[in-house]
Every structure is written in structure tokens, then in C-alpha cells.
Design a protein around this motif. Sequence first.
Motif, PDB file in Angstrom:
ATOM      1  N   ALA A 145       0.844  -1.202   0.000  1.00  0.00           N
ATOM      2  CA  ALA A 145       0.000   0.000   0.000  1.00  0.00           C
ATOM      3  C   ALA A 145       0.873   1.243   0.000  1.00  0.00           C
ATOM      4  CB  ALA A 145      -0.920   0.009   1.211  1.00  0.00           C
TER       5      ALA A 145
ATOM      6  N   ASP B 142      -9.864   5.149  -0.195  1.00  0.00           N
ATOM      7  CA  ASP B 142      -9.212   4.297  -1.185  1.00  0.00           C
ATOM      8  C   ASP B 142      -7.770   3.988  -0.785  1.00  0.00           C
ATOM      9  OD1 ASP B 142     -11.535   4.521  -2.628  1.00  0.00           O
ATOM     10  OD2 ASP B 142     -10.735   5.926  -4.110  1.00  0.00           O
ATOM     11  N   VAL B 143      -7.320   2.827  -1.227  1.00  0.00           N
ATOM     12  CA  VAL B 143      -5.934   2.417  -0.986  1.00  0.00           C
ATOM     13  C   VAL B 143      -5.267   2.166  -2.337  1.00  0.00           C
ATOM     14  CG1 VAL B 143      -4.413   0.684   0.029  1.00  0.00           C
ATOM     15  CG2 VAL B 143      -6.480   1.395   1.244  1.00  0.00           C
ATOM     16  N   THR B 144      -4.202   2.867  -2.598  1.00  0.00           N
ATOM     17  CA  THR B 144      -3.424   2.662  -3.822  1.00  0.00           C
ATOM     18  C   THR B 144      -2.322   1.652  -3.557  1.00  0.00           C
ATOM     19  OG1 THR B 144      -3.856   4.909  -4.602  1.00  0.00           O
ATOM     20  CG2 THR B 144      -1.977   3.769  -5.573  1.00  0.00           C
TER      21      THR B 144
ATOM     22  N   GLN C 131       1.186  -0.114  -4.816  1.00  0.00           N
ATOM     23  CA  GLN C 131       2.364   0.084  -5.656  1.00  0.00           C
ATOM     24  C   GLN C 131       3.110  -1.238  -5.806  1.00  0.00           C
ATOM     25  OE1 GLN C 131       4.372   3.231  -3.491  1.00  0.00           O
ATOM     26  NE2 GLN C 131       3.345   4.834  -4.694  1.00  0.00           N
TER      27      GLN C 131
ATOM     28  N   ASP D 272      -0.379   0.930 -11.093  1.00  0.00           N
ATOM     29  CA  ASP D 272      -0.744   0.854  -9.672  1.00  0.00           C
ATOM     30  C   ASP D 272      -2.267   0.853  -9.543  1.00  0.00           C
ATOM     31  OD1 ASP D 272       1.930   0.945  -9.096  1.00  0.00           O
ATOM     32  OD2 ASP D 272       1.939   3.098  -8.665  1.00  0.00           O
TER      33      ASP D 272
ATOM     34  N   VAL E   3      -6.081   0.796  -7.622  1.00  0.00           N
ATOM     35  CA  VAL E   3      -6.694   1.437  -6.467  1.00  0.00           C
ATOM     36  C   VAL E   3      -7.771   0.513  -5.921  1.00  0.00           C
ATOM     37  CG1 VAL E   3      -8.045   3.395  -5.636  1.00  0.00           C
ATOM     38  CG2 VAL E   3      -6.231   3.756  -7.330  1.00  0.00           C
TER      39      VAL E   3
ATOM     40  N   ASN F 132     -10.981   0.223  -3.924  1.00  0.00           N
ATOM     41  CA  ASN F 132     -12.012   1.203  -3.565  1.00  0.00           C
ATOM     42  C   ASN F 132     -13.260   0.561  -2.984  1.00  0.00           C
ATOM     43  OD1 ASN F 132     -13.082   0.009  -5.822  1.00  0.00           O
ATOM     44  ND2 ASN F 132     -12.779   1.806  -7.142  1.00  0.00           N
TER      45      ASN F 132
END
Length: 306
Positions: A15, A28-30, A32, A50, A52, A54
Motif C-alpha cells: 500500500a 481508497d488504498v493505492t 504500488q 498501480d 486502487v 475502492n
Amino acid sequence: MRNLDSVAPTVTGHAASQPNANGWYNDDVTVQWTVTDADPSSGIVAQPSDPVINGEGGDLSAESGPVCDVAGNCSTGFVSGNKIDRTKPSVDVAGVEDGKTYTLGGGTDGFLREATDHLSGVDGECDGTVTGGTANGVGDFVYAAKATDKAGNVRLVSVAYRVVYRFDGFQQPINDPVLVPGAARSVFKSGSTVPVKFQVKRADGTLVEPGDCAGMVDAGEGGSPTGASVNEAVWSEPATSGTQFEKTGDQWHYNWKTKGVAAGYTYRIGVRLDDGTKHYVVVGEGVGPTFVPRPNHEQGVQGRLI
């Protein structure tokens, strides 16, 4: 010598931001991706995008697209265990209802509140505070409850209500239909004093002293013509100065002097209490015979006319 690459790249995800101290996100969490290719490496064709996350849940995952090296070895990345709660907790308040009016001592002595959260759970206690009102416990109040879940979502619930005195009507010598339904309207001799008396109570009938009785309301010009005869005793007590009711014994009273007030009309007199309410009664200024009470008369409804 040929450089043989037979091992697919390694794709590791994490994250881009950290969860809170409880391990939860509320947005939201992106994700990587980090790509490595072990020696002998033929080189990476392209980095994955990357994604997301949601949604909502306690174990959310994301997967990368295929990542290939120049030799044609491909793999994907996968992460799981992300916890997102976007929904505020629910708060139920019992003991008072929004917009309702209560009688002092008749239902607002205690409050119940309950917070629930079906995902991350409630974090700590559901707090409640009361603001407003007077020192007597009457007036307009707001009860506010606050709950926070473990993801940091906050729910605020407020309930506005009013607490008023029990007011049973104006007392004798005024006939008040609030106190005695169907009572004949009191008609006083023009120029005499009209004693205006009342009490305020808790719901159980216990007497209370109001904090601020702001005098005669609409005691002046105004009513409808009336040809009713005088049916109340002639009162000659000195008029009360100013606009404030005075405390005598267990009653509040105001002597309204009607000298100069036109006879043959009705007048509305009343009191404004510190609970925000106004109470009125209508009396008449008569032009007919004068009422003379019999001995020991207390209620102003017995006697003879002259």
C-alpha cells in the motif's frame, strides 16, 4: 556464450499509505508494485500500473497485470489483507425524541445511547453531552452523542427538545378554563385591580420557582366588545409596579390595575416563563352591576349583584 533467462520476474505489492493505529483505512488504498528479475536477467519489458482498492471489507486484495521479462517469462503480483471501512457507526439515542416537549421531571432524567459498527467496530465509548436550558432545568436543550469506529469514521447525532413547567392555569379570582374547563369568564369592575396568580410545578405536582417571570403580556388594548355583567369581587389592592410578577407564599402574583382601561371589552393577560412558554387568560371589564362577595368567599363565584 548465451545468456539464458528462465526465471520469471518477482512482483511485490504494498500500500502506498499506512493504515491507522488500528490497522484500518477509511478511504481508497493505492497499491504500488516493485518488480525484480533475478540474474541472469534479460530485463523487464514494462512496469505494472498501480491499482486502487475502492471497496469495503476486512481482507481486500489487488492483483497486477502480467509482468514479463525480455526472455518471455511472466508473472503477476498479489496483495491481500487491506482493511477499509468507509461507513460511519450508527448511534441510537433513547430517553428523548427530537422536537418533543417534556414536562419538568417527566421523562428526561436519563439518557441511553448505543453505538454499533458492523465492520471495523466501535472505538471506545459513545460519548453524550447536554447543552442549553436554564438553571431550573427548563428551556431548549440539545443532547449530542458521538461515536467513532476503528477506521476513524465519526458519527454525530443531536436531539433537540424542550422542557417546560407544568402549568395548571391561572388561579382565583380569575376563572381559567385551563384549570376549570367550562368556567365562566371572569368579568371585573372597570377601574378595579385584577389579581393575576399562578404556580408552576414539576410533573409530579411539586412546586417550582421559575427563574424569570417576565410580567404582563398583552395586558392592555385589545379585546372584543362584551356586554357581560361584573361577576367578580371588587379588588382594591395596590397595582404592581413594573412588569415582573412577585412571589408571595407559594404563588406568583401581579396586580393589574385597570384604571383608565375601557369598560365593556375583553382583555388578554398572561405571563412569559423562563421555559420559553407563554400562558394567557381572557377576562372582561364589565359595565354591569357590581359583584359583592358573601362572607368567607374565596373563589369569586358566589355572592350577589347590586
